[in-house]
Design an enzyme around this catalytic site. Structure first.
Site, mmCIF file in Angstrom:
data_model
loop_
_atom_site.group_PDB
_atom_site.id
_atom_site.type_symbol
_atom_site.label_atom_id
_atom_site.label_comp_id
_atom_site.label_asym_id
_atom_site.label_seq_id
_atom_site.Cartn_x
_atom_site.Cartn_y
_atom_site.Cartn_z
ATOM 1 N N HIS A 112 0.808 -1.215 0.000
ATOM 2 C CA HIS A 112 0.000 0.000 0.000
ATOM 3 C C HIS A 112 0.844 1.270 0.000
ATOM 4 C CE1 HIS A 112 1.095 -1.217 4.002
ATOM 5 N NE2 HIS A 112 0.845 -0.023 4.472
ATOM 6 N N ASP A 275 -5.752 -1.972 -2.605
ATOM 7 C CA ASP A 275 -4.464 -1.296 -2.461
ATOM 8 C C ASP A 275 -3.513 -1.627 -3.607
ATOM 9 O OD1 ASP A 275 -3.882 -3.934 -1.760
ATOM 10 O OD2 ASP A 275 -2.310 -3.326 -0.364
ATOM 11 N N ASP A 277 -1.058 -3.815 -4.186
ATOM 12 C CA ASP A 277 -0.836 -5.171 -4.673
ATOM 13 C C ASP A 277 -2.067 -6.059 -4.550
ATOM 14 O OD1 ASP A 277 -0.716 -5.323 -1.875
ATOM 15 O OD2 ASP A 277 0.715 -6.983 -1.913
#
Length: 541
Positions: A112, A275, A277
């Site tokens: 994030h 976020d 990933d």
């Protein structure tokens, strides 16, 4: 041709709770990525093994992938499965590791954290079970970085990672795969897709903010293409190297566009964000925000409504700073409950041993035994399945939940980029206070216990000490303080605040107002302003 490039140890290559994270220019520095990658391959003994490789598309993702592939070949790996364009969400990578029974995977992400030429980059290794490497493995990798004298590199042209298919790299097989398809197929086995299609066909309106990060392609394929949500349901859907200048952290502060839409006139029925990933999520109803702690509890109470969980739950686990709301559900269901340190790797043993089915952290991460990572889009789909089955709004579901279990008012206050020495001094002083705190009254509340949380893993008996200071009050209120390991500069102090209202009265207050005496107590006990000069948090969730 394989060459051994002379190098020497680089200080500070010690992975945190989610791998090694540094500023991008650091990773791009001479030998930096190569040294850490060699340490990984030395520790896991890469020769003859198969790995998964992918990342969240942030700046340097594409170049780092080529370096890691050439080093994998040079170290004798047999095969690497790569997401097309070197892209894979973290949960999708975990699934590919498990689906293909590989020997682990390398994920290029700082989760994030912001991305870009001057922002953050990260690399972490996931084990054959699909989960983050445990501490003894990351410690071995760190130790290896302190003694390296060279790394192995194959001299070769870049691999075409933009085209799905198989190629050869110095005798190593490189399989470039669609990053979305296998993950989407897994979701179809867990959730009632016909019911979700009917939900959208009936006029249900949703907004999913992918924050210019990796979840965009997954959300578009599943929500818009497979479930029939209107085009444009997913906003900021194209992953960008700098996340479009956004901070891809799905909380009310950074996902402010979504919050404004969901709290405004004519808001959709349901909102969500993910976020960098793809492993975190935020859930919002029309006019109401759902805290991650409440989200975990609601999912646990209603998971049986989704086909993949109709059998019931083995147990529920939460990180220690996460509110006790999920514990109350576990008690009511008569299932096991576990409290672990922060870090998804601590859930891995419980999941592998079949002791729990759902896991969650207050830091916007929830997941289940379908992979060994938290999974943002999975959580969104489970919420949608519950909404379709119960035919209620988010606000109605929360109201019913609080009426049944009581409400754990909860908030996290983050104080970012504090000078490390000041943060350490404050925590040391607070730890010195702990023995004398029980029985003391603060802000009208009596302290019943105070400790520095230590965890003994019920599966392998490993012990993790000093995981965060806990101060518990007689009325069920709680303060937790810990320093986070996910930043790249200074220290982030996280202050977790909780107060329980059993109901039926007092369930509809603003959380910050309900928590006001707990907040004052936390600042006073830690002498927060005295040590840090701060009075106001940078982020409130």
């Amino acid at each position: 041709m394989i060459t051994t490039v002379a190098t020497q140890p680089i200080a500070g290559q010690k992975p945190g709770t989610s791998g090694l994270r540094k500023k991008t220019p650091v990773f791009m520095g001479r030998h930096y990525l190569e040294n850490f990658t060699q340490a990984i391959f030395d520790v896991v003994e890469a020769k003859g093994k198969t790995f998964v490789l992918g990342g969240d598309g942030r700046y340097f993702n594409d170049r780092a992938a080529q370096v890691i592939l050439r080093m994998a070949a040079a170290n004798g790996a047999a095969r690497v499965i790569v997401g097309q364009g070197a892209i894979l969400s973290t949960p999708a990578a975990s699934h590919l590791i498990r689906l293909n029974k590989t020997d682990g995977g390398i994920i290029m992400s700082a989760s994030h954290n912001p991305g870009g030429p001057e922002e953050d980059f990260g690399v972490k290794f996931n084990m054959p079970n699909g989960g983050p490497a445990p501490e003894h493995v990351t410690e071995a990798m760190y130790q290896r970085t302190t003694e390296l004298t060279g790394y192995r590199m194959l001299e070769a042209q870049d691999v075409d990672l933009n085209t799905v298919g198989r190629s050869d790299l110095g005798g190593m097989i490189v399989d470039v795969v669609d990053p979305v398809s296998d993950y989407a197929a897994l979701m179809e086995t867990l959730f009632d897709f016909p019911a979700l299609r009917a939900l959208f066909a009936g006029g249900f309106r949703m907004r999913m903010d992918a924050m210019c990060a990796v979840t965009g392609p997954y959300a578009v394929e599943i929500l818009e293409n497979r479930l029939g949500a209107p085009k444009g349901t997913v906003t900021h859907a194209t992953p960008l190297p700098d996340f479009g200048g956004m901070h891809p952290d799905p909380n009310p502060t950074w996902a402010h566009e979504l919050m404004a839409e969901m709290m405004g006139e004519g808001a959709p029925d349901f909102g969500a964000a993910s976020d960098g990933d793809g492993d975190r999520n935020m859930v919002v109803g029309r006019g109401i925000y759902v805290s991650p702690s409440d989200s975990l509890a609601v999912l646990a109470a209603n998971a049986h409504l989704a086909p993949g969980y109709a059998r019931g739950l083995a147990g529920v686990a939460r990180s220690m700073p996460t509110s006790a709301a999920a514990d109350r559900v576990a008690d009511a269901l008569g299932i096991a409950k576990f409290e672990t340190p922060t870090g998804w790797k601590f859930f891995g043993n419980l999941l592998d041993a079949g002791k729990v089915t759902l896991c969650g952290e207050e830091s916007f991460g929830t997941g289940s035994d379908h992979v060994r990572e938290k999974d943002g889009l999975w959580a969104v789909l489970l919420w949608l399945n519950i909404l379709a089955a119960r035919k209620q709004s988010v606000a109605e579901i929360l109201g019913d939940h609080w009426a049944t279990y009581g409400r754990n008012y909860y908030s996290r206050h983050d104080f970012e980029a504090i000078t490390t020495e000041k943060a350490d001094a404050m925590m040391a002083a607070l730890r010195d206070l702990l023995p004398g705190l029980p029985g003391r009254e603060v802000e009208g509340m009596t302290i019943t216990a105070a400790d520095d949380f230590a965890y003994t893993d019920p599966v392998d008996a490993s012990v993790s000490a000093k995981q965060g200071v806990r101060i518990l009050f007689a009325d069920g209120s709680r303060i937790v303080m810990r320093l986070s390991g996910t930043g790249t500069e200074g220290a982030t102090l996280r202050v977790y605040l909780e107060r329980y209202a059993p109901g039926p009265d007092g369930l509809d207050h603003d959380p910050q107002q309900a928590l006001a005496p707990v907040i004052r107590a936390a600042h006073s006990l830690a002498r927060l302003e005295e040590f840090t000069g701060r009075t106001t948090p940078d982020v409130v969730t």
